[in-house]
Design a protein around this motif. Sequence first.
Motif, PDB file in Angstrom:
ATOM      1  N   UNK A   7       0.749  -1.280   0.075  1.00 21.98           N
ATOM      2  CA  UNK A   7       0.119  -0.010   0.082  1.00 21.98           C
ATOM      3  C   UNK A   7       0.945   1.119  -0.168  1.00 21.98           C
ATOM      4  N   UNK A   8       0.947   1.912  -1.112  1.00 24.49           N
ATOM      5  CA  UNK A   8       1.527   3.294  -1.240  1.00 24.49           C
ATOM      6  C   UNK A   8       0.950   4.580  -0.924  1.00 24.49           C
ATOM      7  N   UNK A   9       1.376   5.159   0.064  1.00 26.34           N
ATOM      8  CA  UNK A   9       0.678   6.561   0.288  1.00 26.34           C
ATOM      9  C   UNK A   9       0.819   7.479  -0.858  1.00 26.34           C
ATOM     10  N   UNK A  10      -0.139   8.460  -0.939  1.00 30.06           N
ATOM     11  CA  UNK A  10      -0.238   9.365  -2.223  1.00 30.06           C
ATOM     12  C   UNK A  10       1.055  10.215  -2.036  1.00 30.06           C
ATOM     13  N   UNK A  11       2.070  10.325  -3.331  1.00 33.01           N
ATOM     14  CA  UNK A  11       3.254  10.918  -3.247  1.00 33.01           C
ATOM     15  C   UNK A  11       2.878  12.468  -3.865  1.00 33.01           C
ATOM     16  N   UNK A  12       3.743  13.303  -3.685  1.00 33.12           N
ATOM     17  CA  UNK A  12       3.637  14.800  -4.116  1.00 33.12           C
ATOM     18  C   UNK A  12       3.529  14.731  -5.477  1.00 33.12           C
ATOM     19  N   UNK A  13       3.986  14.148  -6.569  1.00 29.13           N
ATOM     20  CA  UNK A  13       3.849  13.966  -7.543  1.00 29.13           C
ATOM     21  C   UNK A  13       3.593  12.541  -8.138  1.00 29.13           C
ATOM     22  N   UNK A  14       2.098  12.478  -8.584  1.00 27.04           N
ATOM     23  CA  UNK A  14       1.508  11.225  -8.630  1.00 27.04           C
ATOM     24  C   UNK A  14       2.014  10.724 -10.096  1.00 27.04           C
ATOM     25  N   UNK A  15       2.128  11.694 -11.131  1.00 26.33           N
ATOM     26  CA  UNK A  15       2.473  11.356 -12.394  1.00 26.33           C
ATOM     27  C   UNK A  15       3.937  10.628 -12.425  1.00 26.33           C
ATOM     28  N   UNK A  16       5.100  11.106 -11.633  1.00 27.24           N
ATOM     29  CA  UNK A  16       6.246  10.789 -11.576  1.00 27.24           C
ATOM     30  C   UNK A  16       6.260   9.344 -10.874  1.00 27.24           C
ATOM     31  N   UNK A  17       5.350   9.416  -9.960  1.00 29.59           N
ATOM     32  CA  UNK A  17       5.440   7.947  -8.971  1.00 29.59           C
ATOM     33  C   UNK A  17       4.839   6.888 -10.003  1.00 29.59           C
ATOM     34  N   UNK A  18       3.793   7.284 -11.021  1.00 33.92           N
ATOM     35  CA  UNK A  18       3.143   6.353 -11.696  1.00 33.92           C
ATOM     36  C   UNK A  18       4.255   5.940 -13.047  1.00 33.92           C
ATOM     37  N   UNK A  19       5.096   6.746 -13.445  1.00 36.19           N
ATOM     38  CA  UNK A  19       5.990   6.769 -14.456  1.00 36.19           C
ATOM     39  C   UNK A  19       7.051   5.807 -14.144  1.00 36.19           C
ATOM     40  N   UNK A  20       7.648   5.887 -12.966  1.00 37.74           N
ATOM     41  CA  UNK A  20       8.605   5.053 -12.278  1.00 37.74           C
ATOM     42  C   UNK A  20       8.266   3.717 -11.959  1.00 37.74           C
ATOM     43  N   UNK A  21       6.914   3.494 -11.133  1.00 36.71           N
ATOM     44  CA  UNK A  21       6.398   2.445 -10.650  1.00 36.71           C
ATOM     45  C   UNK A  21       6.219   1.420 -11.622  1.00 36.71           C
ATOM     46  N   UNK A  22       5.422   1.817 -12.859  1.00 38.13           N
ATOM     47  CA  UNK A  22       5.208   0.916 -13.821  1.00 38.13           C
ATOM     48  C   UNK A  22       6.027   0.639 -14.830  1.00 38.13           C
TER      49      UNK A  22
END
Length: 102
Positions: A7-22
């Motif tokens: 379970x990942x808490x909401x990051x400051x930059x969601x788009x950057x999180x998603x880019x790196x995560x996926x």
Amino acid sequence: MAQMFVMYRTPADRAEFDRYYFGTHVPIAKKIPGLRRYEVSDGRIGTPGGVSDYHLIATLTFDSRADIEKGLESDEGKAAAADLANFAGAGVELFFCDTKEV
């Protein structure tokens, strides 16, 4: 069967999180030995009280809890765990358990 919930808490930059995560983390995590299925939440995480402070929940399925533990102890599991520091700065929690159908 057994499942691990990440379970990942909401990051400051969601788009950057998603880019790196996926783009980076998922390919690393999918190499964990014993992994049978890898699912992630789609869209905002809700609660009975409204929107939660979690951005994404990953559900990883294995044959048993012992397989989860072996997978996490493997080189691939250690690589996935070490990679969390690269993108999950807002916080991450891991839970795992055996499951049964009722």
